[in-house]
Design a protein around this motif. Structure first.
Motif, PDB file in Angstrom:
ATOM      1  N   LEU A 265       0.767  -1.257   0.051  1.00 48.73           N
ATOM      2  CA  LEU A 265      -0.067  -0.093  -0.057  1.00 48.73           C
ATOM      3  C   LEU A 265       0.899   1.204  -0.126  1.00 48.73           C
ATOM      4  CD1 LEU A 265      -3.069   1.065   0.251  1.00 48.73           C
ATOM      5  CD2 LEU A 265      -2.323   1.109   2.700  1.00 48.73           C
ATOM      6  N   PHE A 266       1.915   1.303   0.905  1.00 43.71           N
ATOM      7  CA  PHE A 266       2.766   2.391   0.884  1.00 43.71           C
ATOM      8  C   PHE A 266       3.458   2.637  -0.391  1.00 43.71           C
ATOM      9  CE2 PHE A 266       3.575   1.870   5.766  1.00 43.71           C
ATOM     10  CZ  PHE A 266       2.385   2.555   6.009  1.00 43.71           C
ATOM     11  N   TYR A 267       3.792   1.347  -1.074  1.00 42.05           N
ATOM     12  CA  TYR A 267       4.436   1.376  -2.286  1.00 42.05           C
ATOM     13  C   TYR A 267       3.682   2.330  -3.498  1.00 42.05           C
ATOM     14  CZ  TYR A 267       6.571  -0.414  -6.832  1.00 42.05           C
ATOM     15  OH  TYR A 267       7.060  -0.638  -7.979  1.00 42.05           O
ATOM     16  N   LEU A 268       2.406   1.857  -3.215  1.00 42.56           N
ATOM     17  CA  LEU A 268       1.306   2.386  -4.193  1.00 42.56           C
ATOM     18  C   LEU A 268       0.932   3.983  -4.136  1.00 42.56           C
ATOM     19  CD1 LEU A 268      -0.999  -0.688  -4.734  1.00 42.56           C
ATOM     20  CD2 LEU A 268       0.642   0.156  -6.317  1.00 42.56           C
ATOM     21  N   LEU A 269       1.242   4.422  -2.826  1.00 40.54           N
ATOM     22  CA  LEU A 269       0.955   5.868  -2.843  1.00 40.54           C
ATOM     23  C   LEU A 269       1.525   6.784  -3.781  1.00 40.54           C
ATOM     24  CD1 LEU A 269       1.157   6.001   1.265  1.00 40.54           C
ATOM     25  CD2 LEU A 269      -0.980   5.861  -0.280  1.00 40.54           C
ATOM     26  N   PRO A 270       1.040   7.612  -4.363  1.00 40.03           N
ATOM     27  CA  PRO A 270       1.338   8.558  -5.312  1.00 40.03           C
ATOM     28  C   PRO A 270       2.235   9.901  -4.887  1.00 40.03           C
ATOM     29  CG  PRO A 270      -0.913   9.038  -5.014  1.00 40.03           C
ATOM     30  CD  PRO A 270      -0.496   8.134  -4.031  1.00 40.03           C
ATOM     31  N   ILE A 271       3.198   9.298  -3.892  1.00 40.05           N
ATOM     32  CA  ILE A 271       4.137  10.395  -3.426  1.00 40.05           C
ATOM     33  C   ILE A 271       5.395   9.896  -3.784  1.00 40.05           C
ATOM     34  CG2 ILE A 271       2.887  11.261  -1.320  1.00 40.05           C
ATOM     35  CD1 ILE A 271       4.225   9.101   0.374  1.00 40.05           C
ATOM     36  N   GLY A 272       6.438  10.923  -3.950  1.00 40.29           N
ATOM     37  CA  GLY A 272       7.831  10.542  -4.379  1.00 40.29           C
ATOM     38  C   GLY A 272       7.941  10.764  -5.865  1.00 40.29           C
ATOM     39  N   LYS A 273       9.124  10.873  -6.383  1.00 40.45           N
ATOM     40  CA  LYS A 273       9.323  10.963  -7.898  1.00 40.45           C
ATOM     41  C   LYS A 273       9.334   9.976  -8.459  1.00 40.45           C
ATOM     42  CE  LYS A 273      14.329  11.225  -7.379  1.00 40.45           C
ATOM     43  NZ  LYS A 273      15.583  11.743  -7.883  1.00 40.45           N
ATOM     44  N   LEU A 286      11.700   1.262 -18.285  1.00 39.14           N
ATOM     45  CA  LEU A 286      10.681   1.153 -17.178  1.00 39.14           C
ATOM     46  C   LEU A 286      10.640   2.326 -16.054  1.00 39.14           C
ATOM     47  CD1 LEU A 286      10.835  -2.648 -16.283  1.00 39.14           C
ATOM     48  CD2 LEU A 286       9.166  -1.577 -17.801  1.00 39.14           C
ATOM     49  N   HIS A 287       9.481   2.702 -15.728  1.00 38.62           N
ATOM     50  CA  HIS A 287       9.372   3.546 -14.716  1.00 38.62           C
ATOM     51  C   HIS A 287       9.161   3.257 -13.025  1.00 38.62           C
ATOM     52  CE1 HIS A 287       8.371   5.833 -18.305  1.00 38.62           C
ATOM     53  NE2 HIS A 287       9.111   6.760 -17.691  1.00 38.62           N
ATOM     54  N   TYR A 288       9.997   3.926 -12.553  1.00 34.97           N
ATOM     55  CA  TYR A 288       9.995   3.468 -10.965  1.00 34.97           C
ATOM     56  C   TYR A 288       9.592   4.538  -9.975  1.00 34.97           C
ATOM     57  CZ  TYR A 288      12.543  -0.655 -12.740  1.00 34.97           C
ATOM     58  OH  TYR A 288      12.918  -1.746 -13.462  1.00 34.97           O
ATOM     59  N   ARG A 289       8.597   4.487  -8.897  1.00 33.26           N
ATOM     60  CA  ARG A 289       8.326   5.588  -8.220  1.00 33.26           C
ATOM     61  C   ARG A 289       9.156   5.205  -7.117  1.00 33.26           C
ATOM     62  NH1 ARG A 289       4.753   9.121  -7.303  1.00 33.26           N
ATOM     63  NH2 ARG A 289       3.469   8.239  -8.692  1.00 33.26           N
ATOM     64  N   ILE A 290      10.079   6.320  -6.668  1.00 28.76           N
ATOM     65  CA  ILE A 290      10.963   6.422  -5.564  1.00 28.76           C
ATOM     66  C   ILE A 290      10.483   7.120  -4.222  1.00 28.76           C
ATOM     67  CG2 ILE A 290      13.260   7.303  -4.803  1.00 28.76           C
ATOM     68  CD1 ILE A 290      13.341   5.575  -7.348  1.00 28.76           C
ATOM     69  N   TYR A 294       9.762   7.243   2.348  1.00 28.77           N
ATOM     70  CA  TYR A 294       8.392   7.605   2.593  1.00 28.77           C
ATOM     71  C   TYR A 294       7.811   6.404   3.437  1.00 28.77           C
ATOM     72  CZ  TYR A 294       8.852  12.057   0.101  1.00 28.77           C
ATOM     73  OH  TYR A 294       9.261  13.243  -0.521  1.00 28.77           O
ATOM     74  N   ALA A 295       7.907   5.351   2.487  1.00 28.77           N
ATOM     75  CA  ALA A 295       7.283   4.133   3.295  1.00 28.77           C
ATOM     76  C   ALA A 295       8.108   3.829   4.634  1.00 28.77           C
ATOM     77  CB  ALA A 295       7.588   3.041   2.394  1.00 28.77           C
ATOM     78  N   PHE A 296       9.251   4.045   4.591  1.00 25.74           N
ATOM     79  CA  PHE A 296       9.894   3.928   5.988  1.00 25.74           C
ATOM     80  C   PHE A 296       9.475   4.947   7.009  1.00 25.74           C
ATOM     81  CE2 PHE A 296      13.325   5.101   9.042  1.00 25.74           C
ATOM     82  CZ  PHE A 296      13.622   3.808   9.701  1.00 25.74           C
ATOM     83  N   ILE A 297       9.118   6.150   7.020  1.00 25.13           N
ATOM     84  CA  ILE A 297       8.500   6.887   7.706  1.00 25.13           C
ATOM     85  C   ILE A 297       7.241   6.530   8.153  1.00 25.13           C
ATOM     86  CG2 ILE A 297       7.792   9.677   7.882  1.00 25.13           C
ATOM     87  CD1 ILE A 297      10.836   9.393   7.665  1.00 25.13           C
TER      88      ILE A 297
END
Ligand code: NDP
Length: 610
Positions: A265-273, A286-290, A294-297
Motif C-alpha cells: 500500500l505504501f509503495y502504491l501511494l502517489p508520493i515521491g518522484k 521502465l518507470h519506478y516510483r521512488i 516515505y514508506a519507512f517514515i
C-alpha cells in the motif's frame, strides 16, 4: 531451408551495430527463437546480430579482390578514413562548408562501399585492435558526452537513441537527417538485442541451484535454532529440533501477510518522484516510483502508534521461528507464481541470466526480468521494502525483548550499537533508493526464488541475527570498545557510500562538472570505467566498505561464539562470488577496455590482498 546459416565457432564478418563497418567475429551461439547470433569480437565484446548483418569471410575476400583490381590506392585511403570514423571514436570537431559537406557525403558513400569491400584486418598488436576506444585510452574529458547530451535536447527520442547505444558523434555538426537515419538503424536494431539463451550456468548449474533451494531455508532454520540455544557453539550440532506443529501458526502468517500488504500500500501511494530505469534490451525504459524513504517514515509512524497503544512488539521475538517459516512459505509460493507467469512473458522480457530453458535453474535465478502487475514492479518492491524495513522492525523488537527479559531500563550498549548501525544502513539504502536501479539484481537477474527468498527471508531473519543473539546472550562492552567499533563502522560506511555515489553519479551524468577530476577509460559501449577516485583504489570499493561495516555489526557481540560472525563470513563469500560474476559480465561487456582497467587497478576488493 536450414534454420541457420552460420555454425557455432565459425569466423565471419559481423556488422558493428549502428554502422556500416564489418569486423571479424566468431559465432558463439544462435538463438532459435529470436533468430539472433551471439558473436564475439576480437576484443571480447559480445553482441547479438541478425543473420542479415553477418557475411562470410569468403564473400569479403571475393569482393575485396574485385575492388583491388579497380582502385587499390583509393582503397587504402578510404580504409584509413573509415577507421577514423569507427563507432565509439570521439568527434574530431572539424567544421565543414556545405560544399565540403556534399563532397563528404560522396566520399562517405565510397567509404561505405569500400568498407564493405575491405574487411579490417585484426592487428597483431593487441592494443591497436579495434575495441571502439579512442586513441587515448584514459581521459577525464567528458565533453564528447556532454556535447551529445546538450545538442539534441529537443528530440528526446534521438537523445535516447544516442544514450542507449552511446553512438558518439562522428563529427560535431552532424545533421539532423543523418541522426534520423541513425534512429532508423536503432529501430531495426531493437530486435537484435533480445536477450539470448543463458549458456553459462552459475551457482553450480542445475544441481547446484536445486540443492540451494533446500540448503538456504535449512541454513536459516539452523541459525535461528542455534541462536535459541544457551550454548550456541557449532560443536553442539545438530541443535534439538522443535516439534513440526510448533513451527506454524496461522495467525503469524496472517500478520506476515498484513505486513506485506501494508508495504504494498505504501509503495502504491502517489508520493515521491518517478524515475526511469536503465534501458532494457528492447530499448524500453521502465518507470519506478521512488518512495521507499516515505514508506519507512510511514512504517515508523505505524510502529510508534502500535507501541503507544501498548502493543507488545516482542511478539515478534516470541514467534520468531514461526515468522521465518511464514516468510519462507510465502517466498516459495511467490517464486512458483513468478515462474508460471514468466512462461507467458515475451522473449525480450526474460532475464539474461535466467533463460537457460532448465526449469530448476530458471526457477531459482528468475525467468522474467521485471515481472509487473500493471505498474506494480514485484522485484523492485521486494528488493527494498518488506524485507529491508522488516529487518529494522525485527531489530527493534529484539531490543524491546532484551529490555523485557533482562528487566533493563535501557537496552545494552551492544544492542544499541547493532540497532543503530543497521538502522543507518537501511535508511541509507532507502534514501538512495534510486541507486538500486543500476544494480545487478535489477538489471541482470530475474525475479525468482533466489531474490524472493533473499529479500523476504534471508535479509530480515539472517541479517538480524546479531540482535537476536544479544537477547539470549547478553554481552557487555566498554565505552572505549564501543567508540572503536563505531569508528570502524563510520569508516566502512564512508567508503561504501562515497564509492557507490561516485559510480552512480558518473553513470547518471558522466559530464557532471563535480566529477571532472575523475579519470576514466572509455569503452566501446560509450560508458566509461573510472580509474581514479574510489574505483581506482580497488575494483569494488563499495564491497570493501560493506564488509568493514559487516565486521562492525558483529563485534558488539563479543568473542564467545562464532554465530554472530556468521553474517560477516557469509557476506565475504557472497561479495567475493558476486564480484567474480560481475567481473565476468564486465569482461563480456567491455572486452579489452576491461582488461586495461584490471591492469590499472589490480586488486578486486581488498588492497594488496585480493
Ligand atoms: P556494483 O554497485 O558494485 O556495480 C557493479 C557495476 O558497476 C558493474 O557491473 C559495472 O556496471 C559498474 N562498474 C564496475 N567498475 C566500474 C568502474 N571502474 N567505473 C564505473 N562503473 C563501474 O553492484 P552490486 O549490485 O553488486 O552492489 C551494489 C551495492 O549493494 C554495493 O555497495 C554492495 O556492497 C551492496 N550489496 C549489498 C548486499 C547485501 O546483502 N547487503 C548484497 C549485494 C550487494 P556498468 O558498467 O554496466 O554500469
Amino acid at each position: 531451408m536450414p534454420s541457420r546459416k552460420f555454425a557455432d565457432g565459425e569466423v565471419v564478418m559481423g556488422r558493428w551495430p549502428g554502422s556500416v563497418l564489418y569486423y571479424e567475429v566468431q559465432v558463439a551461439s544462435y538463438d532459435d527463437v529470436a533468430h539472433l547470433y551471439t558473436v564475439k569480437y576480437k576484443d571480447g565484446t559480445e553482441l547479438a546480430l541478425k543473420e542479415s548483418d553477418i557475411r562470410t569471410l569468403s564473400s569479403f575476400k571475393h569482393r575485396k579482390s574485385q575492388s583491388s583490381s579497380s582502385s587499390p590506392s583509393r582503397r587504402s585511403s578510404s580504409r584509413s578514413r573509415s577507421r577514423s570514423r569507427s563507432p565509439g571514436r570521439p568527434a574530431k570537431g572539424r567544421r565543414r562548408s556545405s560544399s565540403q559537406s556534399r563532397e563528404h557525403k560522396e566520399d562517405k558513400k565510397k567509404t561505405v562501399q569500400e568498407t564493405n569491400l575491405v574487411p579490417l584486418k585484426p592487428s597483431e598488436n593487441n592494443t591497436r585492435s579495434y575495441n571502439g576506444e579512442p586513441e587515448s585510452t584514459e581521459r577525464n574529458d567528458t565533453s564528447f558526452i556532454a556535447l551529445e547530451q546538450q545538442k539534441f535536447k529537443p528530440d528526446l527520442d534521438i537523445e535516447r537513441v544516442l544514450e542507449h547505444y552511446s553512438l558518439r558523434p562522428r563529427k560535431e555538426e552532424k545533421k539532423r537527417e543523418e541522426i534520423y537515419s541513425e534512429k532508423k538503424i536503432f529501430e531495426t536494431m531493437k530486435t537484435e538485442k533480445a536477450p539470448p539463451k543463458t549458456k553459462e550456468l552459475e551457482f553450480g548449474g542445475r544441481i547446484g541451484t536445486f540443492m540451494l533451494i533446500f540448503f538456504l531455508p535449512a541454513t536459516v532454520f539452523y541459525l535461528l535454532l542455534m541462536c535459541k540455544q544457551d550454548d550456541p557453539s557449532i560443536m553442539n550440532f545438530p541443535p534439538p529440533l522443535p516439534a513440526l506443529e510448533s513451527l506454524w501458526e496461522t495467525r503469524v502468517f496472517g500478520v506476515f501477510l498484513l505486513w506485506f500488504a501494508l508495504q504494498a500500500l505504501f509503495y502504491l501511494l502517489p508520493i515521491g518522484k518517478v524515475v526511469e530505469g536503465l534501458p532494457l534490451s528492447s530499448g524500453k525504459k521502465l518507470h519506478y516510483r521512488i518512495n521507499g524513504f516515505y514508506a519507512f517514515i510511514l512504517t515508523a509512524a505505524a510502529i510508534g502508534a502500535l507501541l503507544y497503544f501498548q502493543f507488545e512488539l516482542h511478539y515478534l521475538y516470541d514467534h520468531f521461528m514461526q515468522f521465518a517459516v511464514s516468510a519462507a512459505a510465502f517466498s516459495m509460493g511467490l517464486s512458483i507464481f513468478l515462474y508460471i507467469r514468466s512462461l507467458k512473458a515475451p522473449e525480450e522480457e526474460l532475464a539474461p541470466s535466467g533463460n537457460s530453458g532448465y526449469l530448476v535453474y530458471d526457477f531459482f535465478i528468475g525467468h522474467e526480468l521485471n515481472p509487473r502487475i500493471g505498474s506494480f514492479d514485484l522485484k523492485y518492491f521486494c528488493e527494498l521494502r518488506p524485507g529491508l524495513i522488516g529487518w529494522v522492525v525485527i531489530n527493534l523488537a529484539m531490543l524491546l525483548a532484551e529490555m523485557k527479559i533482562h528487566n533493563l531500563s535501557m537496552p545494552s550498549l551492544s544492542m544499541i550499537l547493532v540497532n543503530s548501525f543497521q538502522l543507518l544502513y537501511v535508511v541509507d539504502a532507502l534514501w538512495n533508493e534510486e541507486a538500486v536501479l543500476t544494480t545487478m539484481d535489477i538489471t541482470h537477474d530475474g525475479f525468482g526464488f533466489m531474490l524472493a527468498f533473499g529479500d523476504l527471508v534471508w535479509v530480515p531473519f539472517v541479517y538480524s541475527l546479531q540482535a537476536f543473539y544479544l537477547v539470549g546472550h547478553p554481552t557487555t562492552i566498554s565505552w572505549p570498545v564501543a567508540a572503536a567499533i563505531t569508528i570502524l563502522n563510520c569508516i566502512g560506511y564512508y567508503i561504501f557510500r562515497s564509492a557507490n555515489s561516485q559510480k552512480n553519479n558518473f553513470r547518471r551524468n558522466p559530464a557532471d562538472p563535480k566529477l571532472a577530476y575523475l579519470k576514466f577509460i572509455p569503452t566501446a559501449t560509450g560508458k566509461g570505467l573510472l580509474v581514479t577516485g574510489w574505483w581506482g583504489f580497488v575494483r569494488h570499493p563499495n564491497y570493501l566498505g560493506d564488509i568493514i561495516m559487516a565486521l562492525a555489526w558483529s563485534l558488539p557481540c563479543g568473542f564467545n561464539h562464532i554465530l554472530p560472525y556468521f553474517y560477516v563470513i557469509y557476506f565475504i563469500c557472497l561479495l567475493v562470488h558476486r564480484e567474480a560474476r560481475d567481473e565476468h559480465h564486465c569482461k563480456q561487456k567491455y572486452g579489452l577496455a576491461w582488461e586495461k582497467y584490471c591492469q590499472r587497478v589490480p586488486y578486486r576488493i581488498f588492497p594488496y590482498i585480493y
